[in-house]
Design a protein around this motif. Structure first.
Motif, PDB file in Angstrom:
ATOM      1  N   ALA A   8       0.566  -1.441   0.266  1.00  0.00           N
ATOM      2  CA  ALA A   8       0.129   0.510  -0.119  1.00  0.00           C
ATOM      3  C   ALA A   8       1.447   1.449  -0.378  1.00  0.00           C
ATOM      4  CB  ALA A   8      -1.049  -0.036   1.346  1.00  0.00           C
ATOM      5  N   THR A   9       1.891   0.966   0.664  1.00  0.00           N
ATOM      6  CA  THR A   9       3.061   2.403   0.773  1.00  0.00           C
ATOM      7  C   THR A   9       3.842   2.811  -0.777  1.00  0.00           C
ATOM      8  OG1 THR A   9       3.841   2.078   2.900  1.00  0.00           O
ATOM      9  CG2 THR A   9       4.640   3.018   1.643  1.00  0.00           C
ATOM     10  N   GLY A  10       3.702   1.659  -1.677  1.00  0.00           N
ATOM     11  CA  GLY A  10       4.589   1.773  -3.074  1.00  0.00           C
ATOM     12  C   GLY A  10       3.592   2.097  -4.096  1.00  0.00           C
ATOM     13  N   VAL A  11       2.027   2.105  -3.464  1.00  0.00           N
ATOM     14  CA  VAL A  11       0.729   2.511  -4.654  1.00  0.00           C
ATOM     15  C   VAL A  11       0.985   4.412  -4.185  1.00  0.00           C
ATOM     16  CG1 VAL A  11      -1.557   1.859  -4.863  1.00  0.00           C
ATOM     17  CG2 VAL A  11      -0.052   0.481  -4.647  1.00  0.00           C
ATOM     18  N   GLU A  12       0.682   4.017  -2.863  1.00  0.00           N
ATOM     19  CA  GLU A  12       0.598   5.593  -2.528  1.00  0.00           C
ATOM     20  C   GLU A  12       1.371   6.473  -2.991  1.00  0.00           C
ATOM     21  OE1 GLU A  12      -2.263   4.858   2.167  1.00  0.00           O
ATOM     22  OE2 GLU A  12       0.196   5.785   2.170  1.00  0.00           O
ATOM     23  N   ARG A  13       2.549   6.494  -2.690  1.00  0.00           N
ATOM     24  CA  ARG A  13       4.209   6.859  -3.627  1.00  0.00           C
ATOM     25  C   ARG A  13       3.975   7.112  -5.265  1.00  0.00           C
ATOM     26  NH1 ARG A  13       9.845   4.330  -4.605  1.00  0.00           N
ATOM     27  NH2 ARG A  13      11.078   6.930  -5.454  1.00  0.00           N
ATOM     28  N   THR A  14       3.164   5.962  -5.618  1.00  0.00           N
ATOM     29  CA  THR A  14       3.069   5.861  -7.688  1.00  0.00           C
ATOM     30  C   THR A  14       1.805   7.029  -7.050  1.00  0.00           C
ATOM     31  OG1 THR A  14       3.194   3.841  -7.506  1.00  0.00           O
ATOM     32  CG2 THR A  14       2.517   4.662  -9.131  1.00  0.00           C
ATOM     33  N   LEU A  15       0.611   7.341  -6.653  1.00  0.00           N
ATOM     34  CA  LEU A  15      -0.829   8.289  -6.502  1.00  0.00           C
ATOM     35  C   LEU A  15       0.495   9.277  -6.341  1.00  0.00           C
ATOM     36  CD1 LEU A  15      -3.623   6.369  -4.602  1.00  0.00           C
ATOM     37  CD2 LEU A  15      -2.775   6.379  -8.074  1.00  0.00           C
ATOM     38  N   ALA A  16       1.362   9.480  -5.196  1.00  0.00           N
ATOM     39  CA  ALA A  16       2.050  10.748  -5.494  1.00  0.00           C
ATOM     40  C   ALA A  16       2.247  11.369  -6.340  1.00  0.00           C
ATOM     41  CB  ALA A  16       2.576  10.829  -4.034  1.00  0.00           C
ATOM     42  N   VAL A  17       2.872  11.170  -6.849  1.00  0.00           N
ATOM     43  CA  VAL A  17       3.790  11.153  -8.054  1.00  0.00           C
ATOM     44  C   VAL A  17       2.320  11.617  -9.391  1.00  0.00           C
ATOM     45  CG1 VAL A  17       5.470  10.369 -10.281  1.00  0.00           C
ATOM     46  CG2 VAL A  17       5.972   9.742  -7.681  1.00  0.00           C
ATOM     47  N   ARG A  18       1.356  10.623  -9.721  1.00  0.00           N
ATOM     48  CA  ARG A  18       0.930  11.130 -10.655  1.00  0.00           C
ATOM     49  C   ARG A  18      -0.253  12.276  -9.819  1.00  0.00           C
ATOM     50  NH1 ARG A  18      -4.897  10.385 -10.117  1.00  0.00           N
ATOM     51  NH2 ARG A  18      -6.140  10.854 -12.306  1.00  0.00           N
ATOM     52  N   ALA A  19      -0.129  12.870  -9.248  1.00  0.00           N
ATOM     53  CA  ALA A  19      -0.782  13.875  -9.095  1.00  0.00           C
ATOM     54  C   ALA A  19      -0.374  15.847  -9.753  1.00  0.00           C
ATOM     55  CB  ALA A  19      -1.175  13.800  -7.173  1.00  0.00           C
ATOM     56  N   VAL A  20       1.564  15.053  -9.141  1.00  0.00           N
ATOM     57  CA  VAL A  20       1.657  15.706  -9.124  1.00  0.00           C
ATOM     58  C   VAL A  20       2.546  15.823 -10.951  1.00  0.00           C
ATOM     59  CG1 VAL A  20       5.001  16.883  -9.237  1.00  0.00           C
ATOM     60  CG2 VAL A  20       3.566  15.921  -6.760  1.00  0.00           C
ATOM     61  N   TYR A  21       1.851  15.091 -11.221  1.00  0.00           N
ATOM     62  CA  TYR A  21       2.525  14.560 -12.999  1.00  0.00           C
ATOM     63  C   TYR A  21       1.400  15.366 -13.509  1.00  0.00           C
ATOM     64  CZ  TYR A  21       1.227  12.217 -17.196  1.00  0.00           C
ATOM     65  OH  TYR A  21       1.063  11.913 -18.671  1.00  0.00           O
ATOM     66  N   LEU A  22       0.057  15.244 -13.073  1.00  0.00           N
ATOM     67  CA  LEU A  22      -0.570  15.924 -13.842  1.00  0.00           C
ATOM     68  C   LEU A  22      -1.353  17.214 -13.326  1.00  0.00           C
ATOM     69  CD1 LEU A  22      -3.915  13.952 -12.265  1.00  0.00           C
ATOM     70  CD2 LEU A  22      -2.869  13.853 -14.495  1.00  0.00           C
ATOM     71  N   MET A  23      -0.390  17.822 -12.586  1.00  0.00           N
ATOM     72  CA  MET A  23       0.323  19.160 -12.111  1.00  0.00           C
ATOM     73  C   MET A  23       1.298  19.960 -13.144  1.00  0.00           C
ATOM     74  SD  MET A  23      -1.966  21.095 -10.336  1.00  0.00           S
ATOM     75  CE  MET A  23      -3.847  19.098 -10.315  1.00  0.00           C
ATOM     76  N   LEU A  24       2.646  18.883 -13.640  1.00  0.00           N
ATOM     77  CA  LEU A  24       2.573  19.884 -14.484  1.00  0.00           C
ATOM     78  C   LEU A  24       1.510  19.108 -16.189  1.00  0.00           C
ATOM     79  CD1 LEU A  24       5.674  17.360 -13.463  1.00  0.00           C
ATOM     80  CD2 LEU A  24       5.734  19.891 -13.598  1.00  0.00           C
ATOM     81  N   LEU A  25       1.435  18.618 -16.062  1.00  0.00           N
ATOM     82  CA  LEU A  25       0.243  18.648 -17.640  1.00  0.00           C
ATOM     83  C   LEU A  25      -0.342  19.749 -17.841  1.00  0.00           C
ATOM     84  CD1 LEU A  25      -0.767  14.784 -18.347  1.00  0.00           C
ATOM     85  CD2 LEU A  25       1.647  16.010 -19.184  1.00  0.00           C
ATOM     86  N   ASP A  26      -1.190  20.092 -16.214  1.00  0.00           N
ATOM     87  CA  ASP A  26      -2.011  21.743 -16.425  1.00  0.00           C
ATOM     88  C   ASP A  26      -1.349  22.191 -16.637  1.00  0.00           C
ATOM     89  OD1 ASP A  26      -4.160  19.507 -16.463  1.00  0.00           O
ATOM     90  OD2 ASP A  26      -4.765  20.587 -13.924  1.00  0.00           O
ATOM     91  N   ARG A  27      -0.139  22.947 -15.807  1.00  0.00           N
ATOM     92  CA  ARG A  27       1.030  24.146 -16.574  1.00  0.00           C
ATOM     93  C   ARG A  27       1.234  24.215 -18.082  1.00  0.00           C
ATOM     94  NH1 ARG A  27       3.484  25.913 -11.587  1.00  0.00           N
ATOM     95  NH2 ARG A  27       1.554  26.261 -10.146  1.00  0.00           N
ATOM     96  N   ILE A  28       1.378  22.833 -18.224  1.00  0.00           N
ATOM     97  CA  ILE A  28       1.704  22.897 -19.579  1.00  0.00           C
ATOM     98  C   ILE A  28       0.839  23.277 -20.429  1.00  0.00           C
ATOM     99  CG2 ILE A  28       2.801  21.749 -21.714  1.00  0.00           C
ATOM    100  CD1 ILE A  28       4.141  19.903 -19.501  1.00  0.00           C
ATOM    101  N   ASP A  29      -0.316  23.056 -20.596  1.00  0.00           N
ATOM    102  CA  ASP A  29      -1.620  22.745 -21.238  1.00  0.00           C
ATOM    103  C   ASP A  29      -2.197  24.555 -20.989  1.00  0.00           C
ATOM    104  OD1 ASP A  29      -1.446  20.865 -21.629  1.00  0.00           O
ATOM    105  OD2 ASP A  29      -3.293  19.692 -20.791  1.00  0.00           O
ATOM    106  N   ALA A  30      -1.801  25.144 -20.364  1.00  0.00           N
ATOM    107  CA  ALA A  30      -2.410  26.704 -19.360  1.00  0.00           C
ATOM    108  C   ALA A  30      -1.834  27.086 -20.444  1.00  0.00           C
ATOM    109  CB  ALA A  30      -2.284  26.602 -18.150  1.00  0.00           C
ATOM    110  N   SER A  31       0.254  27.130 -20.202  1.00  0.00           N
ATOM    111  CA  SER A  31       0.984  27.545 -21.078  1.00  0.00           C
ATOM    112  C   SER A  31       0.929  27.648 -22.693  1.00  0.00           C
ATOM    113  CB  SER A  31       2.555  27.151 -20.719  1.00  0.00           C
ATOM    114  OG  SER A  31       3.053  28.064 -21.241  1.00  0.00           O
TER     115      SER A  31
END
Length: 421
Positions: free
Chosen positions: A369-392
């Motif tokens: 479960a700890t490994g899955v939570e780590r993956t989901l944390a990376v996904r959350a930041v990754y989606l924010m990166l995509l939003d920043r690029i799309d907004a730009s």
């Protein structure tokens, strides 16, 4: 955000997507699709499959020709296939395919089938190879799409790293299993079944037991997936993202990433598969301890004379035998079958206990479960990166549009000149 900022984020996005793939979670890539992300990763295997089948077909059609000539023909067909597919897709002749569609995938199934038809003149061979290749394509798609190989490898790595705890769990359970299984182990009927049963029905029965064990784990997965923490705490997101491609940028985006969108159906399936890989391999390791124990126990505790009396056979053919302090010890197929059956029952025992016993569940699931939570944390930041690029990119497009549009003064001057004319 400036163009330089966007240019700096795009490599981070690419590295993060590679990180998802290496961790057996490719479906966490946004806009994940078959043509660009799945079948492109399967190209090396598809090329090997094409070459092997072409070599066999040409060899059957030209049995008397030297191998080097067969190899040249296969190489020529393979090169022609690549050039033809690039021409159809409108790419440069030698460019590596960045997407694999229906035409490219079908080529790997149809061309070998045509080669077999030319080599044998048998239409049945054509359809047999064609259907077989399409089945292989489907299997390759599923394995590649859900990162089965990478996910299984990481699950096995975690299982091996936790082999000590698995051994402790097996030792804890061994006394109880000894009491239960000893009655079966010294039962002559069980040995008679292991001796007289045909191989396919016997191993099918073991597979049935393992299937029930897998279903028990799957029932638990539904409950565990509902309780996955989506990490709405920015500090935990930053902590989990350390030593990942988004580790440096996570502190700046953690607050925005603290409310990520829910997982899609395929993403949830992939997370469930990760749980299944890891849990199944842990259960397999624990069961393997049981199999080894009973194999050794039967090897020294059940002499072949007693085994022959239980089975009713006067002569048994052992797998191998050796001397042990003056006594002859025999390993028989019956002992292997009985040990495998007890190992399958122990797998079912552990799977059920994982579902109903909180201690067992904590033992197995905490690290996963700890490994899955780590993956989901990376996904959350990754989606924010995509939003920043799309907004730009949207801002740049809007600026370009405003620049192209005439200002009121220029438009008035242009109208005036038109009126004068």
């Amino acid at each position: 955000m400036t163009d330089a900022d966007v240019a700096g984020l795009e490599p981070v996005v690419k590295e993060t997507e590679k990180w998802f793939v290496s961790h057996g979670q490719p479906h966490l890539i946004e806009d994940y699709n078959a043509t660009e992300h799945v079948l492109t990763r399967a190209i090396p295997f598809l090329v090997v499959l094409l070459v092997v089948q072409l070599f066999r077909a040409v060899r059957v059609g030209w049995p008397d020709q030297p191998l080097w000539l067969v190899g040249v023909v296969v190489l020529a067909i393979t090169v022609a296939t690549r050039i033809g597919l690039n021409l159809i897709a409108g790419r440069e002749l030698w460019r590596q395919a960045d997407s694999v569609g229906i035409v490219e995938a079908s080529a790997f199934a149809v061309i070998p089938a045509i080669a077999w038809l030319v080599a044998t003149g048998d239409s049945f061979e054509f359809f047999r190879v064609l259907v077989t290749n399409y089945v292989i394509l489907v299997v390759i798609y599923v394995i590649t799409s859900f990162g089965v190989v990478r996910g299984s490898a990481r699950g096995l790595q975690k299982a091996l790293s936790g082999i000590g705890s698995a051994a402790n769990l097996a030792i804890r359970a061994l006394p109880l299993l000894l009491v239960v299984f000893a009655l079966f182990f010294i039962n002559s009927e069980l040995w008679q079944v292991s001796h007289s049963a045909e191989p396919v029905p016997f191993w099918t029965a073991i597979l049935l037991i393992l299937t029930v064990a897998a279903l028990a784990v799957i029932l638990l997965l539904r409950r565990e997936l509902e309780g996955i923490n989506y990490l709405k705490d920015p500090d935990k997101i930053v902590a989990f993202c350390k030593d990942t491609p988004v580790g440096d940028i996570a502190p700046a985006l953690a607050v925005e990433a603290a409310n990520p969108p829910p997982l899609k159906r395929r993403q949830r399936t992939e997370v469930a598969l990760l749980f299944l890989y890891s849990t199944g391999q842990q259960v397999a390791i624990v069961s393997l301890f049981i199999v080894v124990f009973f194999s050794l126990f039967g090897l020294f505790a059940v002499p072949i004379s007693v085994l022959e009396m239980w089975i009713g056979e006067s002569v048994l053919t052992p797998v191998f035998s050796f001397d042990w302090f003056g006594s002859r010890v025999f390993l028989t197929w019956e002992l292997i079958r009985v040990s495998a059956l007890l190992g399958a029952l122990s797998a079912l025992y552990f799977a059920v206990n994982i579902v109903i016993d909180q201690t067992y569940r904590d033992q197995f699931f905490t690290e996963i479960a700890t490994g899955v939570e780590r993956t989901l944390a990376v996904r959350a930041v990754y989606l924010m990166l995509l939003d920043r690029i799309d907004a730009s990119e949207s801002t740049v497009s809007q600026s370009v549009g405003d620049h192209v549009t005439m200002s009121p003064e220029i438009e008035s001057e242009s109208k005036s000149r038109t009126d004068d004319v």
